[in-house]
Design a protein around this motif. Sequence first.
Motif, PDB file in Angstrom:
ATOM      1  N   ARG A  50      32.368  45.297  40.240  1.00  0.00           N
ATOM      2  CA  ARG A  50      32.772  46.226  39.184  1.00  0.00           C
ATOM      3  C   ARG A  50      31.931  47.493  39.315  1.00  0.00           C
ATOM      4  O   ARG A  50      30.698  47.416  39.451  1.00  0.00           O
ATOM      5  CB  ARG A  50      32.575  45.595  37.804  1.00  0.00           C
ATOM      6  N   GLU A  51      32.587  48.653  39.279  1.00  0.00           N
ATOM      7  CA  GLU A  51      31.906  49.939  39.358  1.00  0.00           C
ATOM      8  C   GLU A  51      32.130  50.706  38.068  1.00  0.00           C
ATOM      9  O   GLU A  51      33.261  50.785  37.577  1.00  0.00           O
ATOM     10  CB  GLU A  51      32.416  50.742  40.558  1.00  0.00           C
ATOM     11  N   VAL A  87      37.253  44.546  41.236  1.00  0.00           N
ATOM     12  CA  VAL A  87      37.918  43.871  42.350  1.00  0.00           C
ATOM     13  C   VAL A  87      37.571  42.390  42.309  1.00  0.00           C
ATOM     14  O   VAL A  87      36.398  42.017  42.172  1.00  0.00           O
ATOM     15  CB  VAL A  87      37.489  44.454  43.714  1.00  0.00           C
ATOM     16  N   ARG A  88      38.583  41.568  42.464  1.00  0.00           N
ATOM     17  CA  ARG A  88      38.400  40.113  42.525  1.00  0.00           C
ATOM     18  C   ARG A  88      38.799  39.644  43.910  1.00  0.00           C
ATOM     19  O   ARG A  88      39.909  39.936  44.380  1.00  0.00           O
ATOM     20  CB  ARG A  88      39.262  39.427  41.464  1.00  0.00           C
ATOM     21  N   TYR A  89      37.891  38.937  44.591  1.00  0.00           N
ATOM     22  CA  TYR A  89      38.138  38.460  45.951  1.00  0.00           C
ATOM     23  C   TYR A  89      38.548  36.987  45.943  1.00  0.00           C
ATOM     24  O   TYR A  89      38.101  36.206  45.108  1.00  0.00           O
ATOM     25  CB  TYR A  89      36.874  38.593  46.797  1.00  0.00           C
ATOM     26  N   GLY A  90      39.385  36.614  46.917  1.00  0.00           N
ATOM     27  CA  GLY A  90      39.754  35.217  47.074  1.00  0.00           C
ATOM     28  C   GLY A  90      40.915  35.040  48.028  1.00  0.00           C
ATOM     29  O   GLY A  90      41.879  35.818  47.996  1.00  0.00           O
ATOM     30  N   GLY A  91      40.809  34.052  48.917  1.00  0.00           N
ATOM     31  CA  GLY A  91      41.910  33.724  49.812  1.00  0.00           C
ATOM     32  C   GLY A  91      42.321  34.839  50.750  1.00  0.00           C
ATOM     33  O   GLY A  91      43.509  35.003  51.038  1.00  0.00           O
ATOM     34  N   GLY A 140      42.542  44.497  43.033  1.00  0.00           N
ATOM     35  CA  GLY A 140      41.781  45.541  42.368  1.00  0.00           C
ATOM     36  C   GLY A 140      42.491  46.164  41.193  1.00  0.00           C
ATOM     37  O   GLY A 140      43.720  46.243  41.145  1.00  0.00           O
ATOM     38  N   LYS A 141      41.694  46.612  40.226  1.00  0.00           N
ATOM     39  CA  LYS A 141      42.182  47.367  39.079  1.00  0.00           C
ATOM     40  C   LYS A 141      41.455  48.703  39.062  1.00  0.00           C
ATOM     41  O   LYS A 141      40.227  48.746  38.989  1.00  0.00           O
ATOM     42  CB  LYS A 141      41.932  46.624  37.771  1.00  0.00           C
ATOM     43  N   ILE A 156      47.040  48.376  39.272  1.00  0.00           N
ATOM     44  CA  ILE A 156      46.674  47.087  39.867  1.00  0.00           C
ATOM     45  C   ILE A 156      47.370  46.945  41.218  1.00  0.00           C
ATOM     46  O   ILE A 156      48.575  47.185  41.335  1.00  0.00           O
ATOM     47  CB  ILE A 156      47.086  45.921  38.943  1.00  0.00           C
ATOM     48  N   SER A 157      46.612  46.566  42.202  1.00  0.00           N
ATOM     49  CA  SER A 157      47.185  46.347  43.535  1.00  0.00           C
ATOM     50  C   SER A 157      46.354  45.323  44.284  1.00  0.00           C
ATOM     51  O   SER A 157      45.215  45.023  43.899  1.00  0.00           O
ATOM     52  CB  SER A 157      47.264  47.657  44.330  1.00  0.00           C
ATOM     53  N   THR A 158      46.912  44.785  45.349  1.00  0.00           N
ATOM     54  CA  THR A 158      46.243  43.762  46.148  1.00  0.00           C
ATOM     55  C   THR A 158      46.154  44.216  47.594  1.00  0.00           C
ATOM     56  O   THR A 158      47.124  44.707  48.164  1.00  0.00           O
ATOM     57  CB  THR A 158      47.007  42.423  46.074  1.00  0.00           C
TER      58      THR A 158
END
Length: 227
Positions: A88-89, A99-103, A108-109, A119-121
């Motif tokens: 988080r910034e 940003v949430r990481y996984g898989g 990110g938001k 929101i995008s991935t």
Amino acid sequence: MLTAIVALFQAVPAAPIIDGTRLFVGDSCYATSASATGVPPAGEVLRRVARTGRDRLTITIVSRFNGGPLLSSTLEVALADLRPIETRERTDGRTDLSVRYGGGTARGKIYQEDGKVVISTRRFDRPAWDDESVEFVLTTLPFAEGAHFDIPVFHFDRGPAVSRVDVLGSRRVDIDGVGRDAWVVAAHTRSDMVITFLIGKADRRLLEIDAGDVRSYLGGDCSELTP
């Protein structure tokens, strides 16, 4: 075809072995100044590493330069290898990016000034460390004279890259009147900037960062930098 496939795999450097238990835990305050002699510090940077569970660490970086806004980054990482979990910034307490990481993905938001949230991935093709955590990750590498490492990194805005790290040697440094043995490590950023780090041999604490025009060194007063 086989030759091309072999060449492709050879071109992708293996990820280094990161041991998160080597990371210095606690608060460290750094004064920051221009490299020219006699120029007063332009600001301070607080770097905090805290254990936040059995298998996680939280890294917090807070800074203010020349009376400007309060900038902060919070990174939740895995204890074992410092892989990112969430970042988080913020600017003056307002979230700019999370940003949430996984898989193999980063979700990110982006929080815009008009209140909208985009929101995008993003996907990345191999395990990577968050770009903002490199200065912490490199302190945990298995250093040896002349060693070289390639750290795959990822930033939600800038995408994937590789940070090249070289161990240049050792140096005896004075910190508040106490002599300490330090590794001298050079890291090459995605923009080909070379940043030199001094890292304590005994505790892997980051002692100094020299980016050419700007130098940060252990010391200063971070009492007004509230995460």
